[in-house]
Design an enzyme around this catalytic site. Structure first.
Site, PDB file in Angstrom:
ATOM      1  N   GLY A  51      -7.537   4.098   2.785  1.00  0.00           N
ATOM      2  CA  GLY A  51      -7.344   2.744   3.497  1.00  0.00           C
ATOM      3  C   GLY A  51      -7.766   2.739   4.882  1.00  0.00           C
ATOM      4  CG  ASN A  86       2.570  -1.870   5.857  1.00  0.00           C
ATOM      5  OD1 ASN A  86       2.037  -2.774   6.246  1.00  0.00           O
ATOM      6  ND2 ASN A  86       3.055  -0.840   6.459  1.00  0.00           N
ATOM      7  CD  GLN A 134       1.868  -1.196   0.740  1.00  0.00           C
ATOM      8  OE1 GLN A 134       2.361  -1.400  -0.436  1.00  0.00           O
ATOM      9  NE2 GLN A 134       1.804  -0.235   1.497  1.00  0.00           N
ATOM     10  CB  SER A 140      -5.577   3.414  -0.157  1.00  0.00           C
ATOM     11  OG  SER A 140      -5.317   4.668   0.020  1.00  0.00           O
ATOM     12  CG  HIS A 157      -2.053   7.292  -0.864  1.00  0.00           C
ATOM     13  ND1 HIS A 157      -0.824   7.002  -0.231  1.00  0.00           N
ATOM     14  CD2 HIS A 157      -3.178   6.923   0.016  1.00  0.00           C
ATOM     15  CE1 HIS A 157      -0.840   6.921   0.878  1.00  0.00           C
ATOM     16  NE2 HIS A 157      -2.374   6.739   0.941  1.00  0.00           N
ATOM     17  CB  THR A 208     -21.129  15.918  -1.405  1.00  0.00           C
ATOM     18  OG1 THR A 208     -22.206  16.544  -0.765  1.00  0.00           O
ATOM     19  CG2 THR A 208     -20.743  16.169  -2.707  1.00  0.00           C
ATOM     20  CB  CYS A 215      12.271   9.596  15.077  1.00  0.00           C
ATOM     21  SG  CYS A 215      13.220   9.532  16.395  1.00  0.00           S
TER      22      CYS A 215
HETATM   23  C1  LIG Z   1      -1.144   2.772   3.363  1.00  0.00           C
HETATM   24  C2  LIG Z   1      -1.784   1.798   4.184  1.00  0.00           C
HETATM   25  C3  LIG Z   1      -2.906   1.853   4.893  1.00  0.00           C
HETATM   26  C4  LIG Z   1      -3.215   3.261   5.095  1.00  0.00           C
HETATM   27  O1  LIG Z   1      -4.121   3.642   3.943  1.00  0.00           O
HETATM   28  P1  LIG Z   1      -4.524   5.180   3.691  1.00  0.00           P
HETATM   29  O2  LIG Z   1      -5.105   5.561   2.623  1.00  0.00           O
HETATM   30  O3  LIG Z   1      -3.017   5.986   3.894  1.00  0.00           O
HETATM   31  O4  LIG Z   1      -5.237   5.645   5.074  1.00  0.00           O
HETATM   32  C5  LIG Z   1      -3.625   0.623   5.359  1.00  0.00           C
HETATM   33  N1  LIG Z   1      -3.114  -0.375   5.327  1.00  0.00           N
HETATM   34  C6  LIG Z   1      -1.701  -0.850   4.639  1.00  0.00           C
HETATM   35  C7  LIG Z   1      -1.367  -2.098   4.406  1.00  0.00           C
HETATM   36  C8  LIG Z   1      -1.017   0.227   4.125  1.00  0.00           C
HETATM   37  O5  LIG Z   1      -0.048   0.207   3.408  1.00  0.00           O
END
Ligand SMILES: *Cc1c(COP(=O)(O)O)cnc(C)c1O
Length: 393
Positions: free
Chosen positions: A69, A149, A177, A197, A199, A235, A323
Site C-alpha cells: 500500500g 484505518n 482498508q 495491499s 496483507h 522480477t 509510543c
Molecule cells: C496499511 C495501510 C497502508 C500501508 O499499506 P502497506 O501495505 O502496509 O504498505 C496505507 N494506507 C492505509 C489506509 C493502510 O491502512
C-alpha cells in the site's frame, strides 16, 4: 490469544498460503522467460491480475503490482504530480490520510507542490462541498482515502469522484482498508487511481497493487526491465501476486457474510462499552463505518497503559496514543475529528476478523472494564474530575 488488530495486519489464510507454496519450490521460473516453467509463472501472475481487475471493475492491463500500500500511494502521488506539473502544482487531500499519503505530500511540498489538507467533520467525513470549494485552475490531483484505518469512517467517494470528473482532475483513493471489506467499483465511483495491499485482507505482506485507469498520465515508478508494462520494473513477486489473487477471490466470495458477522460483533461491542463503561465514547461514524472497526475513547486513561494491560491478558488491540505509533503525539486522525489531546490518548482501536466470536467480545469488554477502572483509580485527572463534580452538586 484474542487478535483484534486486523487494521494493522491480518493472518494469511491457510488456503491462500497453500496456493502460494508451489511458486516458491516448484514453479519458481522467472515469468519473463520463454520455457514452460516461466510461462506457467506468467500465467499465474495474469490469473491473479484478472481476479483483482474483476473485483474492482477494472481492465487487466490497468492493474500494476507493487510491494504494498505504501508504495502504491507513493507512486500515485509522486508520479502523477510530476507528470502534471506543467499544468499545475496544487493537490487536494485530507487531514486524516495514512502517513503513506501525508508524508508523501510533505515531500511534494519540498518539491514545489502546494497541498490543501481538508478538514473532516466530527465523524471523520470529508464533505464533497469542501472538496469543490478548494479546487483551483491549477489543481491537478485529488487524493482522498476510501475508508480510514483508525476510526473506520467510510468517505463519500462517489460524490467526490463525480466532482473530480466534472472538473477534469485526477482522482486517487487509498483503498487499503476498503478493498476486500466493502464493494469497490472504479467506474461508478469515478476513480482514476486506487491503492490496495494484500496483507489487510488475509493475503501475504509485501504485495499490493495500484490501479491506473487507461489514459491517465503518470510516470513509471521503478526503471529497469519491462515488467508491469515497463512502469514498475523488477522480477515479479510471483508467490506474493498469486497470494494476493487468492486473497482477493476469497474476500469477494465471503464479503457479505463476513461483513454481517463482523458488524454484529462490532455493534455488540460498542453497545456494551457505551452502556457499561462511564465516560467513554465512540470515535468515527456510527453507520458509515467499516464492518470490523470499533474505536472508542475512555476518558482519564492512557491508551498505552490499557494496551499493555490487555496484552498481559492475551488481547491484541491498538490505540491512537503515544509510543505504539512511534511518536509522543496523539493520532492526527483523532485530533482532526476534534478530540482533545487527553481523549485522543485514551483511545482504543479494535478491528475484528470473521474468526472472532461473541465469547471473545464478552471477554474483551470484561477485561477493558476492569483495566479502565484500575487505571482511573490511579489517575489524578479522574480524582480531580470526581471531586469537582461532587462540589458542584
Ligand atoms: C496499511 C495501510 C497502508 C500501508 O499499506 P502497506 O501495505 O502496509 O504498505 C496505507 N494506507 C492505509 C489506509 C493502510 O491502512
Amino acid at each position: 490469544m484474542i487478535y483484534l488488530d486486523n487494521a494493522a495486519t491480518t493472518k494469511t489464510a491457510p488456503e491462500v498460503l497453500e496456493e502460494m507454496l508451489p511458486y516458491f519450490t516448484e514453479c519458481y521460473g522467472n515469468p519473463s522467460t520463454i520455457y514452460a516453467q516461466g510461462s506457467a509463472a506468467k500465467k499465474a501472475v495474469n490469473r491473479a491480475r484478472r481476479i483483482i481487475a474483476d473485483s474492482i471493475g477494472a481492465k487487466m492491463e490497468e492493474i500494476y503490482f507493487t510491494a504494498g500500500g505504501s508504495e502504491s500511494d507513493n507512486w500515485a502521488l509522486k508520479a502523477a504530480a510530476e507528470a502534471a506539473a506543467s499544468k499545475g502544482r496544487h493537490i487536494v487531500t485530507t487531514k486524516i490520510e495514512h502517513h503513506a499519503i501525508l508524508h508523501t505530500c510533505e515531500y511534494l511540498e519540498t518539491r514545489g507542490f502546494e497541498i490543501t489538507y481538508l478538514d473532516v467533520d466530527k465523524a471523520g467525513r470529508v464533505s464533497p462541498d469542501s472538496v469543490r470549494a478548494v479546487i483551483r485552475p491549477d489543481t491537478i490531483l485529488i487524493s482522498i482515502m476510501f475508508a480510514n484505518n483508525e476510526i473506520g469512517t467510510i468517505e463519500p467517494i462517489e460524490e467526490i469522484g463525480a466532482i473530480a470528473k466534472e472538473k477534469g482532475i485526477l482522482f486517487h483513493t487509498d483503498a487499503v482498508q476498503a478493498f476486500g471489506q466493502i464493494p469497490v467499483d472504479v467506474d461508478s465511483l469515478h476513480i482514476d487511481m486506487l491503492s490496495a495491499s494484500a496483507h489487510k485482507l488475509n493475503g501475504p505482506k509485501g504485495i499490493g497493487f495500484l490501479y491506473i485507469r487507461t489514459g491517465v498520465k503518470i510516470r513509471s515508478f521503478i526503471h529497469g526491465g519491462a515488467q508491469e508494462r515497463s512502469r514498475r520494473a523488477g522480477t515479479e513477486n510471483v508467490p506474493g501476486i498469486v497470494g494476493f489473487g487468492a486473497a482477493a477471490q476469497r474476500a469477494m466470495t465471503r464479503m457479505k457474510k463476513k461483513a454481517e458477522k463482523e458488524t454484529a460483533l462490532r455493534n455488540y461491542l460498542i453497545e456494551r462499552f457505551e452502556k457499561e463503561v462511564p465516560y467513554c465514547f465512540l470515535n468515527g461514524h456510527r453507520t458509515e463505518r467499516l464492518p470490523n472497526n470499533a474505536n472508542l475513547s475512555f476518558r482519564f486513561i492512557e491508551g498505552e497503559s490499557l494496551l499493555i494491560m490487555l496484552d498481559m491478558k492475551g488481547i491484541c488491540a491498538s490505540s491512537g496514543s503515544a509510543c505504539t505509533s512511534g511518536s509522543l503525539d496523539p493520532s492526527h486522525v483523532l485530533l482532526a475529528i476534534g478530540l482533545k489531546h487527553e481523549d485522543a490518548h485514551g483511545s482504543l482501536r479494535i478491528t475484528l476478523s470473521e474468526e472472532n466470536t461473541m465469547e471473545e467480545m464478552d471477554a474483551v469488554v470484561e477485561a477493558v472494564k476492569e483495566i479502565v477502572a484500575r487505571l482511573r483509580a490511579m489517575s489524578p485527572l479522574y480524582e480531580d474530575f470526581i471531586k469537582n463534580r461532587q462540589t458542584e452538586k
